[in-house]
Structures are given as structure tokens and as C-alpha cells.
Design an enzyme around this catalytic site. Structure first.
Site, PDB file in Angstrom:
ATOM      1  NE  ARG B  89      -3.959   0.125   1.841  1.00 30.82           N
ATOM      2  CZ  ARG B  89      -4.845   0.626   2.714  1.00 30.82           C
ATOM      3  NH1 ARG B  89      -4.959   0.092   3.919  1.00 30.82           N
ATOM      4  NH2 ARG B  89      -5.603   1.657   2.379  1.00 30.82           N
ATOM      5  CG  ASP B 237      -3.475   6.451   6.898  1.00 26.05           C
ATOM      6  OD1 ASP B 237      -4.514   7.020   7.290  1.00 26.05           O
ATOM      7  OD2 ASP B 237      -3.345   5.208   6.887  1.00 26.05           O
TER       8      ASP B 237
END
Lengths: 346, 346
Positions: B89, B237
């Protein structure tokens, strides 16, 4: 392409089943006003103008199905039916407006024949339906000047043919601009919890071959930040005398985001959505719907069993965040109070 | 209550299956690093710190399963494994940070024994895991001073025990304040499209018996307008050197709404989320995920077949909209650059 949202046919009200869309295009036939109420409550028919038309036709159906009565008794029973239909949902102004029109016909039609009065009531309901389409086309004509060739437009919920008798309010404006040959691209908010954007607006735009992209509601701000939205246009469920507007939950957030990014924010709604009895939006009743709409996604549970939910179906966008209100009479700018007073008096 | 998100057990990585929650609490055992990659990609494990821990354990697993090799060949193969995991990711900083820590152990451990080096790598991965819980408790301790008895707090996505090795970042702060006896009520954004709020945050809060109410993402603005939200706290994040923060899609909209309503907007994240190589958030890579996440929920389709979708998984909240960033070192206020430089240098 003509989407038939609601029609009067063979002494019944035929509705496209909006809960079944987009997976199935099927129709429900209501033979009693109680069935119409059920369809309004369970969102088989939704969208403020469509609810108004359904209410009027439901009232006509109620009148049609009454036994032969004395004139007084008939008119009294008819008022009771109208009052019952008025309880179906609390926020959309058009529901009450349409019933007022029906009650006026019942009150003012000079006749001794119940059959004749019923005929007049059916005629009025069908007129409210056909008027709505004509009004939407007018709105489209007026509003389309606000949309430019190449625009990326964001819309929320469904303010299309399905939300009206046909053509639509916000989507009617987009339709009209598209018919004029303007190249538009529409970002469609999916519109949780009932997903009217994903299910209904995407379905209409696909039928119309208007290019569109589906997003979740929480992506709209990011798109604005990236400069990918030129204009926002939505419908309305009730507009107060000062322009404060109740519309599908999430509309207010979009209006705040539009302000932050300097993006025009338009409301498209017929005059029948305006409630001049309310000075501001503060007293517009906001319907709260059942928790299951939020804890489930089309029958599939997302949240743990027993999760507490808050589920307001609408919110209020203050007039200061609205760039213009498009009605069948034209484009109204701030301060809205003057033009609203003017238009609703005519 | 201890939620075991991810553990190293019998030379395997055991993950709670976050796709199955809240309907089922089951665990998946990964016996190869490729299985760990698949679990990161398909969101079986998600949340930036948890992805970091999973990546480290995946790398350790990869090392463990390598055949006996020359020292150079082993270290080379290990780097290839780390590079492959790094592709899983793109947005969460912790993934790359954890792999850097693992690569450092591989590069710097002075040993001729592959078995010893593998042992060290496993030790490091387990340390990253246990450190994460300790860091979250520190963050909770620091951040809890920002929450007052009686507060209504809004959170987005899941920044809880499930997003980390345990305890959580944003939910860790809420947990800590709750443990201190402060009475809190949490509004949980359901967080479309993957519904981490409805599925995971509501599940954690239910387990902790912290009062909470689930809403759809587009209701948050209306709640703020009504004065029902005192504070907003979310995870992150990736945080750039100036404080710009990438977090779950929808975070940016909440930050704009918070500004409009004068509501404090807090980020809680470990220092491992900070990417000092990026001056601002402009170059944080934003993952776009598949259309099916938006057009479907657990196999049930909402939009018409073939509907085009835009599905960014994250957005960037500019530092100017952030009231404070809570890390294990304390509470950082604007301008963030100074404290970020200071903390990340230590």
C-alpha cells in the site's frame, strides 16, 4: 428519455418502485390512499415534488373510494384523508402544499354531485402532476444559464425525474444544459444512508448518457480542494422565507465546503417548496428515520448489533451559504427574502 | 479489554480478520510473507501503525522461510522481500518506516549465523509490535488532557486498537480519558466506503462500554451546526514535516467543518507516521482503490452496472486546520515544523 415516476392510471396511482432501482425497474400500483401513504413512508416514492404529486393523487384516490355520502360528510371525510396523508413525512413542504390545493378544490367546487367533485379532485391531482413537469422544464431553462460548457458539477441525493413528476429540479437544470449541447460532467454523491445518489441519480444520468462519476459523500471536500468541482447544485425539501433551505442530510456540509473553496452553491426547487410561514430555517421540522437505514446497507448489516444511531434525514443550509435559488420564475439572488416574497405573492 | 490485532505466534503472523468484523471475530494465520502482503492489500489488517507491525512481521516471516544462503545472498533476498512488502500500500508512512527498521537490523547485525540474524529480525518485529502499544499508551496519556469530562467527541474511520498493535491512537486518547473516569460520548462516522467506523470503531467502543452513536459521514456537519460536537480526534497515515496530514478520506472535510464551527481538530499519531522527507502534504501519494468498494457493500450492489467511480482512500488535511498533533512525545501545536523537527531528530 422519459422516466414515468408517478401516473394516474385506471383509477389507481402507479409509482416506479424507487427502492428497487437500479437493480430492477418495476412499478407499484396503489389502489387506496393508505397504500400511497405506505409508499411515501417507505420511500417507494421520494423527493419533495414527487411526494407532493403522490399526496395529491393519494387524496384523489381516497375521495374516489369513499361511499356515497352527504356533501358535508364527504368533504369532512376528505379532509380527514388529507390530514392522514399529511402525517406521512414531516419535512418536504410540497406534501402540505399539494394537499392544500386538493382541499381548496374540495372546499370551493360548487356542485351537489359527489361524482363531479371526485372528478374535479382527480383532475386537480393530475394537474399538479403535469404542472410539475412544466415547472421543472422552466426551472431547467432558467438555471441552465448558470452552467457552462465543460463544467464539473457536484450533486447530492436525487433531485431528478425520480424526485418529481418528471425531468427533475437540480438534475432538470443539468438536463437542460445538456440538451443545449453543453458538455458537462457530474460528480454524484452516493448519499448515505439511503444511497439516492448511487441508486437513482447514477441511474438517471446513465439513461441520459450524461458523463458522471460516483463518489462517497466524504470525498466531495477532497475533490473541491483539488479544484475538480466548478459548481454544486442540489434540490430542496423546504425553503424558509429568508432562503434557509432544508435538503437531504449532507447538503449543509457541502455548502460549507463550497464556501471554503469559493464554489457557487445552487438550489433548484419549485415555488411550492417555499414555506413563507417560516421566517428562517430554524423551525423546519427535521425527520429522523430508523436506525436500520444506517446500521445496514441494503439489508447487509455493517455495525454491531444494538449500535445506537442518530439518523436525521435532512439538514438546514443557511441562506448565507447559497449563491442562488432557481425556481420556475427565474434565478433568485441574495437577499432572498425580497424575491421570495415577490414570487410567492403572484 | 485487550484486542489482539496482530501477534507473532509459532513462527507465524496471526491477524484478527478486520473484514469479518463486527459480524465475526476470527483470526487468520499467515505462514508466508506473501500471505501477509495479501492481508495488507485486502484490508484484513489496516490502520497505519498496524500495517507497519504487519509489514515488519511479514519481513521476519520472509527471512525465516528463506533457505540456507550465503550471508550476502541472504541479505540481498531479504531486501527484495522488504521491497515487495513495501509495494502493498502506498500512503501509510509506518509501512516504510517499519521496513527501514527491519532492513537496518539486517544490515547492521554482526553475525555469520543466518539463524541468529533471523532471530534478531523476529525480535525486531516483535519489538516494533510491543513498542507500538507502549507508544499508544504514552499518546493516550498526553492526549487525554485535551478531553474534558462531558465532552462529545467525533472520530472518523478507526484509529483504535485494531488500527495499531493495540490500544489505538485517536481511540487510545479517548480510552485513556475514559480510564481516568471522564464521561465521554463518541460520535462515530461510519466512514464510507469501507465502513471502518461502523464496523470497527463501534465494535471497539461497545467492548469498552464507552457511550457512542453511529452516524453517516454526511451528518457530521449538521451535528457541529447544532453544537453537539466539542472536539474531533482522528489518526493519521502520513504527516509531512509541516504538519499536513494524510488520513482516511473525509478527514479534510471534517477539518474544514471544524474550522467553520470553531471546534478543536486533533490528530493522534506516533512519530513513525511522520515523513520529514516531505516538506508539505502535496507529495504524499494518495492510494486509489477499486470501484467495487463504492458500488458494492459486502457483495450487495448499490449503483447501476458499469458506473464510473473515483475512490481515493485518503485525503490531505493542511496543517492550518489542525489544532494539535498528539504523539508519544507530547502535544505539538502550530507551527508544527519546529516541534516535528525537534521530536524526529531525537
Amino acid at each position: 428519455m422519459t422516466i414515468k415516476t408517478i401516473i394516474w392510471k385506471n383509477n389507481a396511482v402507479v409509482l416506479i418502485d424507487q427502492n428497487a432501482l437500479p437493480l430492477a425497474e418495476k412499478y407499484i400500483t396503489c389502489k387506496s390512499y393508505k397504500e400511497v401513504i405506505a409508499c411515501i413512508k417507505d420511500l417507494t416514492v421520494r423527493g419533495a415534488p414527487a411526494i407532493g404529486v403522490a399526496a395529491a393523487m393519494g387524496a384523489a384516490l381516497g375521495a374516489l373510494n369513499l361511499p356515497s355520502l352527504s356533501q358535508d360528510k364527504f368533504r369532512q371525510k376528505f379532509l380527514t384523508i388529507c390530514d392522514e396523508i399529511a402525517q406521512a413525512r414531516p419535512t418536504a413542504r410540497n406534501l402540505f402544499w399539494a394537499l392544500e390545493r386538493m382541499k381548496k378544490v374540495s372546499d370551493e367546487t360548487k356542485t351537489n354531485s359527489q361524482r363531479h367533485l371526485v372528478k374535479e379532485l382527480i383532475h386537480e391531482a393530475r394537474l399538479i402532476c403535469s404542472d410539475d413537469i412544466a415547472i421543472n422544464r422552466q426551472m431547467g431553462k432558467h438555471g441552465s444559464v448558470l452552467l457552462a460548457d465543460g463544467d464539473n458539477i457536484l450533486t447530492h441525493c436525487n433531485a431528478g425525474a425520480l424526485a418529481t413528476a418528471g425531468y427533475g429540479t437540480a438534475l432538470g437544470v443539468i438536463r437542460a444544459a445538456h440538451e443545449q449541447g453543453k458538455k458537462l460532467h457530474v460528480y454524484v454523491d452516493e448519499t448515505r444512508p439511503v444511497l439516492q445518489g448511487a441508486r437513482l441519480t447514477a441511474w438517471e444520468l446513465k439513461k441520459e448518457k450524461i458523463p458522471h462519476t460516483l463518489i462517497t459523500d466524504n470525498m466531495a471536500g477532497f475533490l473541491m480542494q483539488q479544484g475538480r468541482i466548478d459548481k454544486i447544485i442540489v434540490g430542496a425539501d423546504r425553503i424558509a422565507a429568508n432562503g434557509d433551505t432544508a435538503n437531504k442530510i449532507g447538503t449543509y456540509s457541502l455548502a460549507v465546503l463550497a464556501k471554503e473553496h469559493g464554489i457557487p452553491f445552487y438550489i433548484a426547487a419549485p415555488l411550492s417548496t417555499i414555506d413563507v410561514s417560516l421566517k428562517t430555517g430554524a423551525r423546519i421540522p427535521i425527520e429522523e428515520r430508523n436506525a436500520g437505514e444506517v446500521t445496514n446497507f441494503k439489508g447487509v448489516r455493517s455495525a454491531p448489533e444494538g449500535t445506537k444511531v442518530y439518523n436525521p434525514a435532512f439538514d438546514i443550509t443557511p441562506a448565507r451559504l447559497i449563491s442562488a435559488i432557481i425556481t420556475e420564475k427565474g434565478i433568485s439572488r441574495k437577499p432572498f427574502r425580497a424575491s421570495i416574497t415577490h414570487c410567492t405573492k403572484e
